[in-house]
Design an enzyme around this catalytic site. Structure first.
Site, PDB file in Angstrom:
ATOM      1  CD1 TRP A   1     -11.343  10.361  -6.278  1.00 44.13           C
ATOM      2  CD2 TRP A   1     -13.138   9.628  -7.405  1.00 44.13           C
ATOM      3  NE1 TRP A   1     -12.422  10.408  -5.433  1.00 44.13           N
ATOM      4  CE2 TRP A   1     -13.531   9.977  -6.102  1.00 44.13           C
ATOM      5  CE3 TRP A   1     -14.095   9.141  -8.285  1.00 44.13           C
ATOM      6  CZ2 TRP A   1     -14.851   9.845  -5.651  1.00 44.13           C
ATOM      7  CZ3 TRP A   1     -15.410   9.010  -7.853  1.00 44.13           C
ATOM      8  CH2 TRP A   1     -15.770   9.363  -6.558  1.00 44.13           C
TER       9      TRP A   1
ATOM     10  CG  ASN B   1      -8.484   1.424  -0.399  1.00 42.14           C
ATOM     11  OD1 ASN B   1      -8.385   2.438  -1.092  1.00 42.14           O
ATOM     12  ND2 ASN B   1      -8.245   0.213  -0.885  1.00 42.14           N
TER      13      ASN B   1
ATOM     14  CD1 TRP C   1     -13.175  10.420 -14.581  1.00 44.56           C
ATOM     15  CD2 TRP C   1     -11.851  11.398 -13.079  1.00 44.56           C
ATOM     16  NE1 TRP C   1     -12.134  11.015 -15.259  1.00 44.56           N
ATOM     17  CE2 TRP C   1     -11.307  11.620 -14.363  1.00 44.56           C
ATOM     18  CE3 TRP C   1     -11.182  11.927 -11.981  1.00 44.56           C
ATOM     19  CZ2 TRP C   1     -10.134  12.347 -14.573  1.00 44.56           C
ATOM     20  CZ3 TRP C   1     -10.023  12.652 -12.186  1.00 44.56           C
ATOM     21  CH2 TRP C   1      -9.509  12.854 -13.467  1.00 44.56           C
TER      22      TRP C   1
ATOM     23  CD1 TRP D   1      -1.287  -0.489  -3.898  1.00 45.67           C
ATOM     24  CD2 TRP D   1      -1.659   0.658  -5.792  1.00 45.67           C
ATOM     25  NE1 TRP D   1      -1.802  -1.356  -4.836  1.00 45.67           N
ATOM     26  CE2 TRP D   1      -2.039  -0.685  -5.996  1.00 45.67           C
ATOM     27  CE3 TRP D   1      -1.787   1.559  -6.845  1.00 45.67           C
ATOM     28  CZ2 TRP D   1      -2.556  -1.131  -7.208  1.00 45.67           C
ATOM     29  CZ3 TRP D   1      -2.295   1.123  -8.056  1.00 45.67           C
ATOM     30  CH2 TRP D   1      -2.670  -0.209  -8.225  1.00 45.67           C
TER      31      TRP D   1
ATOM     32  CD1 TRP E   1     -18.260  13.230 -18.144  1.00 41.56           C
ATOM     33  CD2 TRP E   1     -18.590  11.166 -17.393  1.00 41.56           C
ATOM     34  NE1 TRP E   1     -17.022  12.691 -17.902  1.00 41.56           N
ATOM     35  CE2 TRP E   1     -17.188  11.421 -17.441  1.00 41.56           C
ATOM     36  CE3 TRP E   1     -19.015   9.920 -16.937  1.00 41.56           C
ATOM     37  CZ2 TRP E   1     -16.235  10.476 -17.062  1.00 41.56           C
ATOM     38  CZ3 TRP E   1     -18.065   8.974 -16.563  1.00 41.56           C
ATOM     39  CH2 TRP E   1     -16.702   9.257 -16.627  1.00 41.56           C
TER      40      TRP E   1
ATOM     41  CD  GLU F   1      -2.701  -1.284  -0.088  1.00 43.82           C
ATOM     42  OE1 GLU F   1      -3.180  -0.292  -0.639  1.00 43.82           O
ATOM     43  OE2 GLU F   1      -2.792  -2.431  -0.560  1.00 43.82           O
TER      44      GLU F   1
HETATM   45  C1  LIG Z   1     -11.358   7.066  -4.898  1.00 45.76           C
HETATM   46  C2  LIG Z   1     -10.200   7.027  -3.941  1.00 45.76           C
HETATM   47  C3  LIG Z   1      -9.702   8.203  -3.390  1.00 45.76           C
HETATM   48  C4  LIG Z   1      -8.622   8.183  -2.503  1.00 45.76           C
HETATM   49  N1  LIG Z   1      -8.145   9.360  -1.981  1.00 45.76           N
HETATM   50  C5  LIG Z   1      -7.078   9.353  -1.149  1.00 45.76           C
HETATM   51  C6  LIG Z   1      -6.550  10.564  -0.610  1.00 45.76           C
HETATM   52  O1  LIG Z   1      -7.002  11.672  -0.917  1.00 45.76           O
HETATM   53  N2  LIG Z   1      -5.510  10.475   0.262  1.00 45.76           N
HETATM   54  C7  LIG Z   1      -4.951   9.271   0.611  1.00 45.76           C
HETATM   55  O2  LIG Z   1      -4.007   9.253   1.413  1.00 45.76           O
HETATM   56  N3  LIG Z   1      -5.409   8.125   0.093  1.00 45.76           N
HETATM   57  C8  LIG Z   1      -6.461   8.115  -0.767  1.00 45.76           C
HETATM   58  N4  LIG Z   1      -6.938   6.936  -1.263  1.00 45.76           N
HETATM   59  C9  LIG Z   1      -6.208   5.682  -0.954  1.00 45.76           C
HETATM   60  C10 LIG Z   1      -6.708   4.909   0.290  1.00 45.76           C
HETATM   61  O3  LIG Z   1      -8.093   4.751   0.252  1.00 45.76           O
HETATM   62  C11 LIG Z   1      -6.311   5.564   1.605  1.00 45.76           C
HETATM   63  O4  LIG Z   1      -4.937   5.879   1.590  1.00 45.76           O
HETATM   64  C12 LIG Z   1      -6.559   4.621   2.783  1.00 45.76           C
HETATM   65  O5  LIG Z   1      -7.909   4.263   2.833  1.00 45.76           O
HETATM   66  C13 LIG Z   1      -6.143   5.313   4.060  1.00 45.76           C
HETATM   67  O6  LIG Z   1      -6.419   4.509   5.175  1.00 45.76           O
HETATM   68  P1  LIG Z   1      -5.230   3.882   6.031  1.00 45.76           P
HETATM   69  O7  LIG Z   1      -4.252   4.928   6.390  1.00 45.76           O
HETATM   70  O8  LIG Z   1      -5.845   3.110   7.124  1.00 45.76           O
HETATM   71  O9  LIG Z   1      -4.565   2.921   4.956  1.00 45.76           O
HETATM   72  P2  LIG Z   1      -3.681   1.579   5.089  1.00 45.76           P
HETATM   73  O10 LIG Z   1      -4.457   0.490   4.465  1.00 45.76           O
HETATM   74  O11 LIG Z   1      -3.197   1.370   6.459  1.00 45.76           O
HETATM   75  O12 LIG Z   1      -2.460   1.902   4.121  1.00 45.76           O
HETATM   76  C14 LIG Z   1      -1.254   2.545   4.593  1.00 45.76           C
HETATM   77  C15 LIG Z   1      -0.970   3.782   3.785  1.00 45.76           C
HETATM   78  O13 LIG Z   1      -0.713   3.441   2.435  1.00 45.76           O
HETATM   79  C16 LIG Z   1      -1.224   4.462   1.577  1.00 45.76           C
HETATM   80  N5  LIG Z   1      -2.255   3.868   0.728  1.00 45.76           N
HETATM   81  C17 LIG Z   1      -3.073   2.840   1.015  1.00 45.76           C
HETATM   82  N6  LIG Z   1      -3.849   2.534  -0.044  1.00 45.76           N
HETATM   83  C18 LIG Z   1      -3.521   3.413  -1.009  1.00 45.76           C
HETATM   84  C19 LIG Z   1      -3.976   3.618  -2.335  1.00 45.76           C
HETATM   85  N7  LIG Z   1      -4.909   2.834  -2.902  1.00 45.76           N
HETATM   86  N8  LIG Z   1      -3.444   4.630  -3.044  1.00 45.76           N
HETATM   87  C20 LIG Z   1      -2.477   5.422  -2.516  1.00 45.76           C
HETATM   88  N9  LIG Z   1      -2.007   5.264  -1.273  1.00 45.76           N
HETATM   89  C21 LIG Z   1      -2.518   4.272  -0.524  1.00 45.76           C
HETATM   90  C22 LIG Z   1      -1.823   5.542   2.465  1.00 45.76           C
HETATM   91  O14 LIG Z   1      -0.860   6.547   2.678  1.00 45.76           O
HETATM   92  C23 LIG Z   1      -2.121   4.773   3.745  1.00 45.76           C
HETATM   93  O15 LIG Z   1      -2.151   5.590   4.888  1.00 45.76           O
HETATM   94  C24 LIG Z   1      -8.019   6.940  -2.175  1.00 45.76           C
HETATM   95  C25 LIG Z   1      -8.526   5.763  -2.727  1.00 45.76           C
HETATM   96  C26 LIG Z   1      -9.597   5.797  -3.597  1.00 45.76           C
HETATM   97  C27 LIG Z   1     -10.123   4.506  -4.173  1.00 45.76           C
END
Ligand SMILES: Cc1cc2nc3c(=O)[nH]c(=O)nc-3n(C[C@H](O)[C@H](O)[C@H](O)COP(=O)(O)OP(=O)(O)OC[C@H]3O[C@@H](n4cnc5c(N)ncnc54)[C@H](O)[C@@H]3O)c2cc1C
Length: 487
Positions: free
Chosen positions: A394, A353, A371, A290, A318, A287
């Site tokens: 997105w 997420n 989107w 990512w 759209w 993650e």
């Molecule tokens: C439509 C959409 C919009 C999103 N917008 C954001 C946003 O504005 N800011 C944001 O930080 N994340 C965003 N995410 C990614 C992800 O949903 C969040 O980072 C995550 O839910 C944060 O929760 P956590 O810290 O418990 O994540 P954990 O599951 O604990 O992951 C650890 C860290 O990894 C990073 N991470 C995890 N998943 C992703 C991912 N898919 N993409 C990029 N980084 C990731 C984050 O920094 C997160 O804190 C988005 C995902 C989607 C599908």
């Protein structure tokens, strides 16, 4: 004595910090600065961002004061304020960390020009991602555009580099005579509105202490790592009813924690784990990869911030309705998992997420709405808003981004709910109108008979669209864009 300015942005910490370390390494006295720039958030000057900033800046100021320094905080356009501060302090250089995004890039270019006119140096360093954006190249020399090969190289790079914490010579922050004549405080920069917090947001702290406590709890520092949430991450990460993810996104987005520190903590946890626990640690590190991936993508393809990454989808026609956007935002679509998620973001400024992916797919593929509407809505609500991750998430969900899966990946909101919230706990937590609906119908309450529906959930709306119909319409919409003659 020589003076330099350190300009904090989304890096609200003083430890493990390459930018601050570089400023202090000059031997000059460092003036720590933050500029509250209402134009910086694509969602505008919104309560969620203001709340995070207010809390984060007070914590940063307290951390600086504990070192004998303090934060100079101003409000307005940095392109004017930073050169003004250079003039006021006689600073010979300004240091900052680079942040992805068109707005930040344009703002930095203006500041660079103004500083050059003053004869001051401008040092923009990379420390937002774990691996710098220009470090990874494909065999043909281009940037990675697909996640799986990117992640492989990303891990190989880290194994070869073995990053460590960046030590900051904090004692040097005490050299602060230049700060005496600069009375700008955090409170003054926010004006009469003060925090103006969204009263609904929970009381979370935006500080390095809070970030480190959360990281320690998640990775089990000091305890048996096999019992820590990170060890169970693989099993729990997709269940929105379970507190199975790190919730560190706020801290990574605002830099109260470095992404490198998160990576190093996961490595440490993995060393003490058995095979199952190590799988959890690996999944979590993926993650973090990512996060780096989306930041690198925006670096290589800055146009993606304003338009479809896959350019063939830049002009999708759209067909959705504005009233449907309002129902989506209010959590009144009639699809329980979508509504639960939209209420979670309204109430807490955070969304799981899995839920983010479901609501994003629903907005685009079921409601046939752009989107970018959802991207902006998230920017206005999320406490962890990050331009690159939000845009990447997105576009992935909309099938306009880097996802190699073709456009026909369309989430079914009912089966997603049944799979990832089997008992309906997440739905019941956020949608009280459905509290009495049994698990068998919690994700499709419209299937209840009329009498049961009136008895159990009389106030819950019927679905605003039919998923099967909208799925076909979405396929046709994307197909039309794919086959349209190129302009
Ligand atoms: C439509 C959409 C919009 C999103 N917008 C954001 C946003 O504005 N800011 C944001 O930080 N994340 C965003 N995410 C990614 C992800 O949903 C969040 O980072 C995550 O839910 C944060 O929760 P956590 O810290 O418990 O994540 P954990 O599951 O604990 O992951 C650890 C860290 O990894 C990073 N991470 C995890 N998943 C992703 C991912 N898919 N993409 C990029 N980084 C990731 C984050 O920094 C997160 O804190 C988005 C995902 C989607 C599908």
């Amino acid at each position: 004595m020589q003076t330099v300015i350190y300009w904090f942005r989304r890096d609200l910490r003083i430890e493990d910090h390459a930018g601050l370390a570089a400023a202090l390494a000059t031997g000059a006295q460092v003036v720590p600065v933050y500029v509250v720039d209402p134009a910086a958030n694509p969602g505008g000057d919104v309560p969620a961002t203001r709340t995070v900033m207010w809390r984060g800046l007070h914590a940063l100021d307290a951390a600086l004061q504990a070192q004998g320094s303090r934060l100079i905080c101003r409000r307005g356009d940095p392109a004017g304020i930073i050169p003004d501060l250079v003039r006021a302090t006689g600073a010979g250089a300004v240091f900052a960390l680079r942040k992805q995004g068109a707005y930040f890039a344009a703002r930095d270019a203006q500041v660079a020009t103004a500083l050059a006119a003053l004869g001051a140096q401008w040092h923009l360093l990379d420390d937002d991602t774990i691996v710098p954006a220009d470090a990874l190249r494909t065999k043909t020399g281009g940037p990675y555009t697909v996640f799986t090969p990117f992640a492989k190289q990303w891990l190989a790079y880290l194994r070869a580099q073995e990053p460590g914490e960046v030590l900051v010579p904090l004692a040097r922050l005490r050299l602060v005579p230049a700060l005496r004549d600069l009375p700008s405080t955090v409170a003054a920069a926010f004006g009469a509105a003060g925090e103006a917090a969204d009263a609904r947001l929970p009381a979370f702290a935006v500080s390095t202490e809070a970030a480190q406590a959360r990281l320690a709890a998640f990775t089990g520092q000091g305890d048996d790592p096999n019992q820590a949430p990170i060890a169970r991450y693989q099993q729990q990460r997709d269940l929105p009813a379970v507190d199975g993810t790190s919730r560190l996104s706020l801290h990574l987005a605002w830099g109260t924690l470095s992404a490198r520190a998160a990576y190093l903590a996961a490595l440490g946890a993995a060393r003490g784990c058995n095979d199952d626990g190590r799988a959890g640690c690996r999944a979590w590190v993926t993650e973090l990869a990512w996060r780096d991936f989306y930041h690198h993508i925006l670096d290589h393809a800055p146009y993606a911030e304003r338009s479809a990454y896959q350019t063939q989808y830049a002009t999708l026609a759209w067909e959705g309705e504005a009233a449907h956007f309002a129902a989506w935002a209010a959590g009144r679509t009639g699809y329980p998992i979508v509504d639960a998620a939209m209420r979670q973001i309204s109430t807490t400024g955070w969304m799981h997420n899995r839920a983010r992916m479901i609501v994003a797919s629903f907005l685009v593929k079921d409601l046939l709405l752009n989107w970018q509407l959802g991207e902006t809505y998230f920017a206005q609500r999320l406490i962890d808003h990050d331009v690159a991750s939000n845009n990447g998430g997105w576009q992935w969900s909309a099938s306009t981004g880097t996802d190699p899966q073709p456009y026909f990946r369309i989430f079914n909101p009912t089966s997603q709910g049944e799979k990832f919230d089997a008992q309906g706990d997440y739905v019941r937590r956020w949608v009280p109108e459905l509290a009495r609906v049994p698990a068998r119908a919690i994700h499709a309450p419209w299937q209840l008979g009329n009498a049961e529906r009136s008895a159990l959930c009389p106030d819950y709306p019927p679905p605003i669209v039919d998923h099967a119909t909208q799925r076909q319409r979405a396929l046709a919409l994307f197909q039309a864009a794919r086959t349209a003659p190129k302009a």
